[in-house]
Design a protein around this motif. Structure first.
Motif, PDB file in Angstrom:
ATOM      1  N   VAL A   1      95.575  22.741  23.963  1.00  0.00           N
ATOM      2  CA  VAL A   1      96.328  24.356  23.457  1.00  0.00           C
ATOM      3  C   VAL A   1      96.981  24.052  22.226  1.00  0.00           C
ATOM      4  CG1 VAL A   1      98.224  26.789  23.876  1.00  0.00           C
ATOM      5  CG2 VAL A   1      95.447  25.475  25.697  1.00  0.00           C
ATOM      6  N   LEU A   2      97.847  22.939  22.856  1.00  0.00           N
ATOM      7  CA  LEU A   2      99.131  22.090  21.812  1.00  0.00           C
ATOM      8  C   LEU A   2      98.111  21.915  20.843  1.00  0.00           C
ATOM      9  CD1 LEU A   2     101.257  19.975  25.185  1.00  0.00           C
ATOM     10  CD2 LEU A   2     101.951  22.788  23.367  1.00  0.00           C
ATOM     11  N   ASP A   3      97.332  21.255  20.626  1.00  0.00           N
ATOM     12  CA  ASP A   3      96.118  20.906  20.379  1.00  0.00           C
ATOM     13  C   ASP A   3      96.085  21.370  18.520  1.00  0.00           C
ATOM     14  OD1 ASP A   3      96.236  17.719  20.142  1.00  0.00           O
ATOM     15  OD2 ASP A   3      94.296  17.889  21.110  1.00  0.00           O
ATOM     16  N   ALA A   4      95.718  22.846  18.783  1.00  0.00           N
ATOM     17  CA  ALA A   4      95.327  23.930  18.303  1.00  0.00           C
ATOM     18  C   ALA A   4      96.492  24.129  17.648  1.00  0.00           C
ATOM     19  CB  ALA A   4      94.211  24.977  19.045  1.00  0.00           C
ATOM     20  N   VAL A   5      97.361  24.688  18.434  1.00  0.00           N
ATOM     21  CA  VAL A   5      99.035  25.147  17.965  1.00  0.00           C
ATOM     22  C   VAL A   5      99.783  24.479  17.265  1.00  0.00           C
ATOM     23  CG1 VAL A   5      98.747  27.218  19.758  1.00  0.00           C
ATOM     24  CG2 VAL A   5     100.107  25.226  20.432  1.00  0.00           C
ATOM     25  N   GLU A   6      99.691  23.068  17.317  1.00  0.00           N
ATOM     26  CA  GLU A   6     100.365  21.916  16.474  1.00  0.00           C
ATOM     27  C   GLU A   6     100.896  22.395  15.192  1.00  0.00           C
ATOM     28  OE1 GLU A   6     102.990  18.852  16.158  1.00  0.00           O
ATOM     29  OE2 GLU A   6     101.946  19.529  18.160  1.00  0.00           O
ATOM     30  N   PRO A   7      99.841  22.844  13.883  1.00  0.00           N
ATOM     31  CA  PRO A   7     100.171  22.900  12.576  1.00  0.00           C
ATOM     32  C   PRO A   7     100.941  24.456  12.418  1.00  0.00           C
ATOM     33  CG  PRO A   7      97.872  22.608  12.713  1.00  0.00           C
ATOM     34  CD  PRO A   7      98.027  22.856  14.247  1.00  0.00           C
ATOM     35  N   LEU A   8     101.088  25.165  13.890  1.00  0.00           N
ATOM     36  CA  LEU A   8     101.840  26.726  14.129  1.00  0.00           C
ATOM     37  C   LEU A   8     104.030  26.102  14.814  1.00  0.00           C
ATOM     38  CD1 LEU A   8      99.373  28.815  15.362  1.00  0.00           C
ATOM     39  CD2 LEU A   8      99.891  28.664  13.206  1.00  0.00           C
ATOM     40  N   LEU A   9     103.363  25.088  15.299  1.00  0.00           N
ATOM     41  CA  LEU A   9     105.061  24.845  15.708  1.00  0.00           C
ATOM     42  C   LEU A   9     106.328  24.659  15.152  1.00  0.00           C
ATOM     43  CD1 LEU A   9     103.600  22.811  18.742  1.00  0.00           C
ATOM     44  CD2 LEU A   9     103.922  25.194  19.169  1.00  0.00           C
ATOM     45  N   GLY A  10     106.259  23.946  13.980  1.00  0.00           N
ATOM     46  CA  GLY A  10     107.413  24.009  13.222  1.00  0.00           C
ATOM     47  C   GLY A  10     107.928  22.820  13.857  1.00  0.00           C
TER      48      GLY A  10
END
Length: 225
Positions: free
Chosen positions: A215-224
């Protein structure tokens, strides 16, 4: 086995195909009316439906994974406040210290635009117990499914209750499932958005470490930052 609470334990009936959770509940009700008990069993262990529901509420379907494949919570629908307490009890166990990540496309759902303030109170009751004064709460939602009134109401209510927590919202149309992850280490998958609590049967289950990483890999670009 004289220690078993039901003397006829050798009698077993297997349904094929496997019944849905709704049908299991109907079968359990019919059995009760006839004076029987419907059990979940895998020798040497047996569980009443009530015990299964209690274990699912406390530990999630993974508690039964070594005994059988459990795809869904078979708990019945509950009144919204009861379901809210069930979910809150599971979320509190995450114990976030620094960061809470919520992936929920419908967190600011358009369908709550007419009762945004009431819905914001529900969201605050669930999230506020998880907050600390220095926490970052990152929410990933769907822009298409969101409404500005609902987002404003929820963020305003959380800001009033958060004691200094920082709220960050990011938008993506790439997610359908709902995940709650604490400190990028511990996580839950939740089978409904917060706006659906009490209106449907849903599961809450722990994420394995590998699933949290995915999940973290998938959302990484959005985490800022």
């Amino acid at each position: 086995m004289t220690d078993h609470p039901y003397p006829d334990e050798e009698n077993q009936f297997i349904l094929r195909p496997s019944p849905t959770h709704q049908d299991v509940l109907r079968l359990s009700q019919a059995a009760d009316e006839l004076g029987y008990r419907l059990l979940f069993a895998r020798r040497p262990l047996s569980f009443t439906l009530e015990q299964v529901q209690s274990t699912l509420a406390d530990r999630g379907p993974s508690a039964f994974m070594r005994m059988m494949v459990a795809a869904e919570d078979i708990s019945p629908k509950a009144p919204p406040r009861d379901a809210e307490e069930f979910l809150k009890a599971r979320l509190v166990k995450l114990k976030p210290e620094h960061e809470l990540l919520i992936v929920d496309p419908y967190l600011f759902t358009y369908s709550r635009r007419h009762n945004a303030a009431e819905y914001a109170e529900t969201v605050a009751r669930l999230i506020t117990p998880l907050l600390t004064s220095s926490m970052v709460v990152r929410m990933i939602v769907s822009a298409q499914a969101s409404h500005s009134w609902v987002e404003e109401a929820v963020l305003s209510r959380l800001t009033a209750e958060s004691s200094g927590s920082r709220l960050v919202v990011a938008y993506s149309e790439d997610f359908h499932d709902r995940f709650w992850i604490a400190d990028r280490k511990r996580g839950l998958v939740v089978g409904t958005s917060l706006n659906g609590i009490g209106s449907k049967i849903f599961l809450v289950d722990e994420l394995r470490s590998s699933d949290v990483a995915s999940v973290l890999d998938a959302v990484e670009p959005l985490l800022g930052d």
